[in-house]
Design a protein around this motif. Structure first.
Motif, mmCIF file in Angstrom:
data_model
loop_
_atom_site.group_PDB
_atom_site.id
_atom_site.type_symbol
_atom_site.label_atom_id
_atom_site.label_comp_id
_atom_site.label_asym_id
_atom_site.label_seq_id
_atom_site.Cartn_x
_atom_site.Cartn_y
_atom_site.Cartn_z
ATOM 1 N N TYR A 58 0.871 -1.182 0.000
ATOM 2 C CA TYR A 58 0.000 0.000 0.000
ATOM 3 C C TYR A 58 0.900 1.221 0.000
ATOM 4 N N LEU A 59 0.874 1.956 -1.104
ATOM 5 C CA LEU A 59 1.656 3.173 -1.261
ATOM 6 C C LEU A 59 0.695 4.351 -1.183
ATOM 7 N N PRO A 60 0.689 5.072 -0.069
ATOM 8 C CA PRO A 60 -0.313 6.134 0.108
ATOM 9 C C PRO A 60 -0.139 7.277 -0.887
ATOM 10 N N SER A 61 -1.208 7.978 -1.105
ATOM 11 C CA SER A 61 -1.179 9.141 -1.985
ATOM 12 C C SER A 61 -0.176 10.167 -1.479
ATOM 13 N N LEU A 62 0.481 10.835 -2.425
ATOM 14 C CA LEU A 62 1.424 11.930 -2.195
ATOM 15 C C LEU A 62 2.775 11.477 -1.643
ATOM 16 N N TRP A 63 2.974 10.172 -1.485
ATOM 17 C CA TRP A 63 4.301 9.682 -1.113
ATOM 18 C C TRP A 63 5.193 9.646 -2.353
ATOM 19 N N PHE A 64 6.415 10.135 -2.204
ATOM 20 C CA PHE A 64 7.387 10.085 -3.294
ATOM 21 C C PHE A 64 7.943 8.662 -3.387
ATOM 22 N N HIS A 65 8.131 8.187 -4.620
ATOM 23 C CA HIS A 65 8.638 6.828 -4.769
ATOM 24 C C HIS A 65 9.459 6.669 -6.039
ATOM 25 N N HIS A 66 10.456 5.815 -5.925
ATOM 26 C CA HIS A 66 11.362 5.449 -7.007
ATOM 27 C C HIS A 66 11.363 3.921 -7.034
ATOM 28 N N VAL A 67 11.286 3.317 -8.239
ATOM 29 C CA VAL A 67 11.071 1.872 -8.324
ATOM 30 C C VAL A 67 12.069 1.223 -9.273
ATOM 31 N N ARG A 68 12.667 0.125 -8.805
ATOM 32 C CA ARG A 68 13.493 -0.752 -9.635
ATOM 33 C C ARG A 68 12.930 -2.160 -9.544
ATOM 34 N N GLN A 69 13.479 -3.072 -10.353
ATOM 35 C CA GLN A 69 12.910 -4.413 -10.385
ATOM 36 C C GLN A 69 13.932 -5.435 -10.845
ATOM 37 N N GLU A 70 13.604 -6.694 -10.615
ATOM 38 C CA GLU A 70 14.341 -7.778 -11.233
ATOM 39 C C GLU A 70 13.887 -7.922 -12.684
ATOM 40 N N HIS A 71 14.706 -8.608 -13.473
ATOM 41 C CA HIS A 71 14.373 -8.810 -14.877
ATOM 42 C C HIS A 71 13.068 -9.588 -15.007
ATOM 43 N N ALA A 72 12.177 -9.094 -15.860
ATOM 44 C CA ALA A 72 10.906 -9.751 -16.190
ATOM 45 C C ALA A 72 9.955 -9.876 -15.003
ATOM 46 N N THR A 73 10.113 -9.027 -14.000
ATOM 47 C CA THR A 73 9.144 -8.993 -12.905
ATOM 48 C C THR A 73 7.776 -8.587 -13.446
ATOM 49 N N ILE A 74 6.738 -9.243 -12.944
ATOM 50 C CA ILE A 74 5.363 -8.936 -13.357
ATOM 51 C C ILE A 74 4.603 -8.405 -12.152
ATOM 52 N N ALA A 75 3.847 -7.345 -12.366
ATOM 53 C CA ALA A 75 3.049 -6.767 -11.286
ATOM 54 C C ALA A 75 1.732 -6.238 -11.843
ATOM 55 N N VAL A 76 0.775 -6.116 -10.946
ATOM 56 C CA VAL A 76 -0.513 -5.485 -11.247
ATOM 57 C C VAL A 76 -0.764 -4.476 -10.147
ATOM 58 N N ASN A 77 -1.170 -3.260 -10.521
ATOM 59 C CA ASN A 77 -1.483 -2.302 -9.462
ATOM 60 C C ASN A 77 -2.858 -1.690 -9.667
ATOM 61 N N PHE A 78 -3.426 -1.279 -8.533
ATOM 62 C CA PHE A 78 -4.747 -0.651 -8.498
ATOM 63 C C PHE A 78 -4.575 0.788 -8.032
ATOM 64 N N TRP A 79 -5.080 1.708 -8.824
ATOM 65 C CA TRP A 79 -5.087 3.123 -8.444
ATOM 66 C C TRP A 79 -6.489 3.523 -8.019
ATOM 67 N N TYR A 80 -6.606 4.004 -6.784
ATOM 68 C CA TYR A 80 -7.853 4.579 -6.291
ATOM 69 C C TYR A 80 -7.633 6.077 -6.118
ATOM 70 N N ASP A 81 -8.505 6.880 -6.687
ATOM 71 C CA ASP A 81 -8.355 8.324 -6.571
ATOM 72 C C ASP A 81 -8.353 8.726 -5.105
ATOM 73 N N MET A 82 -7.431 9.612 -4.743
ATOM 74 C CA MET A 82 -7.321 10.048 -3.357
ATOM 75 C C MET A 82 -8.474 10.975 -2.981
ATOM 76 N N GLU A 83 -8.714 11.086 -1.694
ATOM 77 C CA GLU A 83 -9.662 12.069 -1.187
ATOM 78 C C GLU A 83 -8.942 13.412 -1.061
ATOM 79 N N TYR A 84 -9.511 14.440 -1.660
ATOM 80 C CA TYR A 84 -8.885 15.764 -1.602
ATOM 81 C C TYR A 84 -9.368 16.470 -0.332
ATOM 82 N N ASP A 85 -8.874 15.951 0.770
ATOM 83 C CA ASP A 85 -9.314 16.403 2.079
ATOM 84 C C ASP A 85 -8.264 17.310 2.712
#
Length: 329
Positions: free
Chosen positions: A280-307
């Motif tokens: 779980y990567l919260p909204s507005l967190w800065f992130h940099h991503v690397r991977q192993e060769h041929a890594t497979i992933a699926v991600n779900f984006w839920y729009d943040m609450e503008y609170d």
């Protein structure tokens, strides 16, 4: 720090970062076994805006055992997919004072697999075919799992029910990711609650909380795109219709602290997400991503609450910009 009437804005920034670390952040991303209940997810992680890894959360997905290269080749090998291609693995990143996007190619998924397999086997070739030069990454962030990869949708879930229940909405996008080890996602933030599920391989994240913003270097760069010209070499072509893009130029793996000394005041958090894990990567967190060769992933984006959290972040952003302008004058 003790409160003082003569504090500078930099003192307040330092106090903000220190208090955040002392009060609710940790040096590591916590790991929890199994999926949470919607209440636990919302109460313990979404509300405090804290990242967490849920271990063995998607073990029941058939994809974890099925998504081998042979299976994918059989199921979707003839399917045309969008592949990002760059000379250096840096798509959507600052390069030579421009924000450079990847060249996007349509190709059969089997051709994409061929390229990855050749590079994994490290075949020696005196001449590399032009169409295979560069770094290849399936990273189209437009809910491509539901369109280009629809023939393997039954192997996963199209939402995480506990997350959808907690957030009170369906995902805005469900994305499929696969690429080379050299493919890197440069540091940035998103206005989404991100549930990142690794199917095979590993993903390596470098994270910064929103409170580190005063120490994260930002710039505004003219947009451009990689393009193979004359059938031979990658070139950088301006994209004037896109305009200028605010982006983070620093590489947190090897940060240039001589150029961006303030980044040394930040404290990045490192984590590795393994097959079967959900970050779980919260909204507005800065992130940099690397991977192993041929890594497979699926991600779900839920729009943040503008609170109120978003309001506070924008207020902090304004203070940082004002402080930078005052320093230049």
């Amino acid at each position: 720090m003790d409160q003082k009437e003569d504090w500078t804005l930099e003192d307040h920034f330092k106090n903000l970062v220190t208090e955040a670390r002392d009060l609710y952040l940790s040096d590591e991303v916590p790991c929890v076994d199994g999926p949470p209940t919607p209440l636990e997810f919302h109460r313990d992680w979404v509300c405090p805006n804290r990242p967490v890894i849920f271990r063995r959360c998607i073990d029941h997905w058939p994809a974890l055992s099925k998504w081998t290269p042979a299976y994918l080749r059989d199921k979707i090998g003839d399917q045309a997919v969008t592949v990002a291609v760059t000379p250096n693995g840096m798509a959507d990143a600052v390069y030579k004072d421009k924000f450079v996007m990847p060249e996007e190619r349509q190709m059969k998924f089997s051709s994409f697999l061929d390229i990855l397999e050749k590079k994994e086997n490290k075949q020696t070739q005196t001449v590399v075919p032009l169409q295979e030069e560069g770094v290849f990454y399936v990273q189209k962030q437009n809910s491509n799992l539901l369109s280009e990869f629809r023939d393997i949708i039954d192997d996963v879930e199209t939402e995480l029910v506990w997350a959808s229940t907690a957030l009170g909405k369906q995902p805005d996008a469900v994305n499929f990711w696969m690429g080379e080890e050299k493919a890197v996602t440069s540091m940035h933030k998103d206005h989404y609650e991100n549930l990142y599920c690794v199917i095979s391989g590993q993903k390596h994240f470098i994270l910064h909380p929103p409170t580190d913003l005063p120490y994260i270097p930002y710039g505004t760069y003219p947009a451009a795109r990689y393009k193979v010209t004359n059938g031979e070499d990658f070139d950088v072509m301006d994209e004037p219709d896109v305009g200028e893009v605010p982006w983070i130029p620093i590489d947190p793996v090897l940060p240039n602290l001589e150029r961006w000394p303030k980044y040394g005041n930040s404290k990045p958090v490192h984590c590795t997400v393994h097959a079967g894990d959900v970050l779980y990567l919260p909204s507005l967190w800065f992130h940099h991503v690397r991977q192993e060769h041929a890594t497979i992933a699926v991600n779900f984006w839920y729009d943040m609450e503008y609170d109120i959290k978003y309001n506070y972040f924008k207020f902090l952003e304004g203070l940082v910009k004002s402080n930078q302008s005052a320093s230049v004058r």
